[in-house]
Design a protein around this motif. Structure first.
Motif, PDB file in Angstrom:
ATOM      1  N   ARG A 103      80.697 -44.470 -48.274  1.00 39.23           N
ATOM      2  CA  ARG A 103      79.794 -43.490 -48.879  1.00 39.23           C
ATOM      3  C   ARG A 103      80.638 -42.319 -49.355  1.00 39.23           C
ATOM      4  O   ARG A 103      81.514 -41.836 -48.644  1.00 39.23           O
ATOM      5  CB  ARG A 103      78.746 -43.001 -47.889  1.00 39.23           C
ATOM      6  N   CYS A 104      80.334 -41.886 -50.565  1.00 40.11           N
ATOM      7  CA  CYS A 104      81.026 -40.741 -51.150  1.00 40.11           C
ATOM      8  C   CYS A 104      80.349 -39.464 -50.670  1.00 40.11           C
ATOM      9  O   CYS A 104      79.135 -39.321 -50.797  1.00 40.11           O
ATOM     10  CB  CYS A 104      80.992 -40.834 -52.680  1.00 40.11           C
ATOM     11  N   ARG A 105      81.122 -38.559 -50.124  1.00 37.99           N
ATOM     12  CA  ARG A 105      80.564 -37.290 -49.651  1.00 37.99           C
ATOM     13  C   ARG A 105      80.257 -36.352 -50.811  1.00 37.99           C
ATOM     14  O   ARG A 105      79.406 -35.480 -50.689  1.00 37.99           O
ATOM     15  CB  ARG A 105      81.531 -36.620 -48.686  1.00 37.99           C
TER      16      ARG A 105
ATOM     17  N   GLY B 214      77.269 -38.835 -52.937  1.00 38.43           N
ATOM     18  CA  GLY B 214      76.301 -39.574 -52.132  1.00 38.43           C
ATOM     19  C   GLY B 214      76.199 -41.047 -52.444  1.00 38.43           C
ATOM     20  O   GLY B 214      75.389 -41.750 -51.853  1.00 38.43           O
TER      21      GLY B 214
ATOM     22  N   THR C  50      76.855 -44.986 -52.386  1.00 40.35           N
ATOM     23  CA  THR C  50      77.293 -45.966 -51.411  1.00 40.35           C
ATOM     24  C   THR C  50      77.849 -47.150 -52.191  1.00 40.35           C
ATOM     25  O   THR C  50      77.221 -47.600 -53.147  1.00 40.35           O
ATOM     26  CB  THR C  50      76.125 -46.413 -50.518  1.00 40.35           C
TER      27      THR C  50
ATOM     28  N   ASP D  65      86.692 -38.084 -51.691  1.00 40.54           N
ATOM     29  CA  ASP D  65      86.145 -37.720 -50.384  1.00 40.54           C
ATOM     30  C   ASP D  65      85.110 -38.750 -49.952  1.00 40.54           C
ATOM     31  O   ASP D  65      83.905 -38.581 -50.147  1.00 40.54           O
ATOM     32  CB  ASP D  65      85.535 -36.313 -50.446  1.00 40.54           C
ATOM     33  N   THR D  66      85.576 -39.859 -49.377  1.00 39.80           N
ATOM     34  CA  THR D  66      84.680 -40.937 -48.953  1.00 39.80           C
ATOM     35  C   THR D  66      84.855 -41.202 -47.465  1.00 39.80           C
ATOM     36  O   THR D  66      85.863 -40.836 -46.866  1.00 39.80           O
ATOM     37  CB  THR D  66      84.948 -42.233 -49.731  1.00 39.80           C
ATOM     38  N   VAL D  67      83.870 -41.853 -46.889  1.00 36.11           N
ATOM     39  CA  VAL D  67      83.901 -42.229 -45.486  1.00 36.11           C
ATOM     40  C   VAL D  67      83.483 -43.694 -45.365  1.00 36.11           C
ATOM     41  O   VAL D  67      82.575 -44.141 -46.059  1.00 36.11           O
ATOM     42  CB  VAL D  67      82.994 -41.296 -44.644  1.00 36.11           C
TER      43      VAL D  67
END
Length: 67
Positions: free
Chosen positions: A7-9, A12, A14, A36-38
């Motif tokens: 998911r990209c911070r 948003g 996915t 900036d992804t998680v």
């Protein structure tokens, strides 16, 4: 090759990415170019294979006398 969900911070979004397990924790840029992804946790579906056979008999002792 395993697929991982991210998911990209920033925006948003996915998205999924296929990559070797050795690169599972490497950073992944989102399709819109944000860095900036998680990595998301996902469940694993296991299909096929052996099925468990329930124990025969009754009670908690597998059919024996618990008394």
């Amino acid at each position: 090759m395993p697929r991982y969900d991210y998911r990209c911070r920033a925006c948003g979004a996915t998205f999924e990415m296929s990559r070797p397990m050795a690169e599972a924790s490497a950073p992944a840029a989102c399709p819109d170019g944000h860095d900036d992804t998680v990595k998301l946790l996902s469940t694993v579906a296991v299909t096929g294979g052996a099925t468990a056979t329930p124990p025969s008999g009754g009670g908690c002792c597998g059919g024996g006398c618990c008394g």
